[in-house]
Design a protein around this motif. Structure first.
Motif, PDB file in Angstrom:
ATOM      1  N   ARG A   1      -8.437  -3.656  -2.184  1.00  0.00           N
ATOM      2  CA  ARG A   1      -9.450  -2.908  -1.444  1.00  0.00           C
ATOM      3  C   ARG A   1      -9.037  -1.450  -1.284  1.00  0.00           C
ATOM      4  O   ARG A   1      -9.870  -0.551  -1.341  1.00  0.00           O
TER       5      ARG A   1
ATOM      6  N   ALA B   1     -11.232   1.696  -2.548  1.00  0.00           N
ATOM      7  CA  ALA B   1     -11.681   2.717  -1.610  1.00  0.00           C
ATOM      8  C   ALA B   1     -11.486   4.120  -2.159  1.00  0.00           C
ATOM      9  O   ALA B   1     -12.154   5.049  -1.718  1.00  0.00           O
TER      10      ALA B   1
ATOM     11  N   TYR C   1     -16.026   0.619   0.252  1.00  0.00           N
ATOM     12  CA  TYR C   1     -14.817  -0.142   0.557  1.00  0.00           C
ATOM     13  C   TYR C   1     -13.863   0.615   1.466  1.00  0.00           C
ATOM     14  O   TYR C   1     -12.799   0.118   1.786  1.00  0.00           O
ATOM     15  N   ARG C   2     -14.219   1.817   1.905  1.00  0.00           N
ATOM     16  CA  ARG C   2     -13.355   2.578   2.792  1.00  0.00           C
ATOM     17  C   ARG C   2     -13.429   2.011   4.195  1.00  0.00           C
ATOM     18  O   ARG C   2     -14.474   1.568   4.647  1.00  0.00           O
ATOM     19  N   TYR C   3     -12.316   2.064   4.899  1.00  0.00           N
ATOM     20  CA  TYR C   3     -12.287   1.650   6.291  1.00  0.00           C
ATOM     21  C   TYR C   3     -12.966   2.732   7.120  1.00  0.00           C
ATOM     22  O   TYR C   3     -12.870   3.914   6.801  1.00  0.00           O
TER      23      TYR C   3
END
Length: 176
Positions: free
Chosen positions: A85, A89, A95-97
């Protein structure tokens, strides 16, 4: 192998001759293809071939996905599961936090209360307090025993209390 199965195989191949490798000689009796030497080689070749194809697919897919990420392209759907992940990202914002937007409440540039909303009126310090327990008139909570009157508690001696053993012989183990 259970005795019944061993008996069945021994009767099935009792007229057959075996080679020095332990395989049944095909010219001496009827043998199914998968029980012959050639059949055993084919079975293991198919099994190992399938394992090799799956392993090769995983290895080549991983390398291909890593190359696409290095070029700045997102990995394709058929090998996206091979990439972590954190790597995804880098190229795909889905997919970035989420970014942290925490602001310190006592920052010098902060002129307002920005941590939480204004508290409800229940927490207003000027609001009337809720009712609380009030003891009856003349009652005290000084004594641990509330059974005696205040006059009786005042008549007790102030010094240390001496304890005496109880009257009579000590209890024995045989007596209940």
């Amino acid at each position: 192998m259970p005795p019944a199965v061993a008996r069945l195989f021994s009767r099935q191949f009792e007229n057959c001759t075996f080679t020095e490798d332990g395989f049944i000689d095909e010219s001496s009796c009827y043998v199914p293809f998968w029980a012959t030497r050639t059949g055993t080689i084919v079975k293991w070749s198919l099994f190992l071939g399938i394992i090799a194809v799956v392993g090769l697919y995983l290895l080549v897919g991983y390398i291909h996905a890593q190359r696409r990420v290095r070029k700045g392209l997102p990995p394709l759907a058929y090998h996206r599961f091979l990439v972590s992940r954190a790597t995804l990202a880098q190229v795909d914002p889905r997919y970035r936090y989420p970014q942290s937007v925490t602001v310190h409440p006592y920052a010098p540039e902060s002129q307002y209360y920005d941590m939480h909303a204004v508290p409800p009126p229940v927490y207003d310090p000027n609001a009337p307090r809720p009712p609380k327990y009030e003891p009856p008139a003349g009652a005290t909570k000084i004594e641990s025993s509330q059974q005696q009157s205040p006059e009786q508690s005042q008549q007790q001696p102030e010094g240390p209390v001496e304890y005496a053993p109880p009257a009579g012989p000590p209890p024995s183990a045989s007596r209940p």
